[in-house]
Design a protein around this motif. Structure first.
Motif, PDB file in Angstrom:
ATOM      1  N   LYS A 132       0.862  -1.161  -0.007  1.00  0.00           N
ATOM      2  CA  LYS A 132      -0.157   0.145  -0.057  1.00  0.00           C
ATOM      3  C   LYS A 132       0.937   1.418  -0.075  1.00  0.00           C
ATOM      4  O   LYS A 132       1.869   1.446   0.815  1.00  0.00           O
ATOM      5  CB  LYS A 132      -0.835   0.148   1.114  1.00  0.00           C
ATOM      6  N   LYS A 133       0.554   1.978  -0.946  1.00  0.00           N
ATOM      7  CA  LYS A 133       1.251   3.702  -1.040  1.00  0.00           C
ATOM      8  C   LYS A 133       0.440   4.619  -0.695  1.00  0.00           C
ATOM      9  O   LYS A 133      -0.504   4.668  -1.117  1.00  0.00           O
ATOM     10  CB  LYS A 133       2.032   3.578  -2.514  1.00  0.00           C
ATOM     11  N   LEU A 134       1.278   5.624  -0.255  1.00  0.00           N
ATOM     12  CA  LEU A 134       0.771   7.273  -0.225  1.00  0.00           C
ATOM     13  C   LEU A 134       1.830   7.976  -0.395  1.00  0.00           C
ATOM     14  O   LEU A 134       2.905   8.117  -0.140  1.00  0.00           O
ATOM     15  CB  LEU A 134       0.331   7.286   1.338  1.00  0.00           C
ATOM     16  N   VAL A 135       1.222   9.111  -1.377  1.00  0.00           N
ATOM     17  CA  VAL A 135       2.075  10.105  -1.856  1.00  0.00           C
ATOM     18  C   VAL A 135       1.548  11.424  -1.846  1.00  0.00           C
ATOM     19  O   VAL A 135       0.208  11.504  -2.008  1.00  0.00           O
ATOM     20  CB  VAL A 135       2.483   9.762  -3.454  1.00  0.00           C
ATOM     21  N   VAL A 136       2.057  12.288  -1.223  1.00  0.00           N
ATOM     22  CA  VAL A 136       1.681  13.765  -0.981  1.00  0.00           C
ATOM     23  C   VAL A 136       2.721  14.725  -1.539  1.00  0.00           C
ATOM     24  O   VAL A 136       4.112  14.556  -1.334  1.00  0.00           O
ATOM     25  CB  VAL A 136       1.456  14.111   0.201  1.00  0.00           C
TER      26      VAL A 136
END
Length: 202
Positions: A132-136
């Motif tokens: 699972k990935k999150l990019v901001v």
């Protein structure tokens, strides 16, 4: 408390991120803390997003822990967005902050103040062992000064003037910088999304 490894050896960056995320139920540790002090990650991406994700995935795979990586840099409009992803090595591999600042000033020699617009960019990626990935992304607009001013901060901070304050990041100090910087803005987005991203592992 969830352990997250920061994919960086930059102590300034670790301290800055820890300070901004201190209210969350996480323990942020460095690569040194998990035995990766000798790991070198080649940042060969064309964008901050590519470099940030590569660093996070590499450290996650080495540790099987959640990894957080920040890739950040300076985009100068007059230089068509350079130094960009090459910000830390603008004056060459292993360049010092002074050498990079000197090259930037030389690159903007005789350029009018109103044409020296720039922005700091920070892209933060978080990757879990389950994929699972999150990019901001966060940005802070400013202007490149004609000389270094201030003793706080690092990198291009002594040259980056924030118009609202008419001072450089290095003059403003960490208390204000950590509220308005590109990294602060990215981390604020991260803070809003991190609890749901980590929801089933907290």
């Amino acid at each position: 408390m969830v352990k997250i490894v920061l994919a960086s050896k930059n102590k300034h960056k670790l301290q800055e991120i820890k300070e901004i995320l201190k209210e969350l139920n996480i323990e942020l540790v460095s690569m040194d803390d998990v035995g990766l002090e000798s790991l070198e990650i080649i940042e060969d991406g064309n964008t901050f997003e590519e470099n940030s994700m590569k660093k996070a995935v590499t450290v996650m795979e080495k540790t099987n822990l959640i990894a957080l990586a920040d890739d950040s840099g300076l985009e100068v409009d007059y230089l068509d967005g350079r130094p960009g992803v090459y910000s830390s090595r603008f004056a060459g591999e292993n360049a010092t902050d002074d050498e990079n600042n000197k090259k930037l000033l030389e690159s903007l020699k005789d350029v009018d103040f109103n044409k020296r617009t720039a922005r700091f960019v920070s892209v933060i990626s978080v990757v879990r062992p389950d994929g699972k990935k999150l990019v901001v992304r966060g940005e802070c607009e400013g202007i490149i000064g004609f000389e270094k001013k201030g003793t706080n901060g690092f990198g291009y901070d002594p040259l980056f003037i924030v118009p609202e304050y008419n001072k450089t990041f290095a003059q403003l100090g960490p208390e204000i910088k950590n509220k308005i910087s590109h990294r602060a803005k990215a981390l604020e987005k991260l803070r809003r999304e991190l609890n749901s991203f980590l929801g089933d592992v907290i």
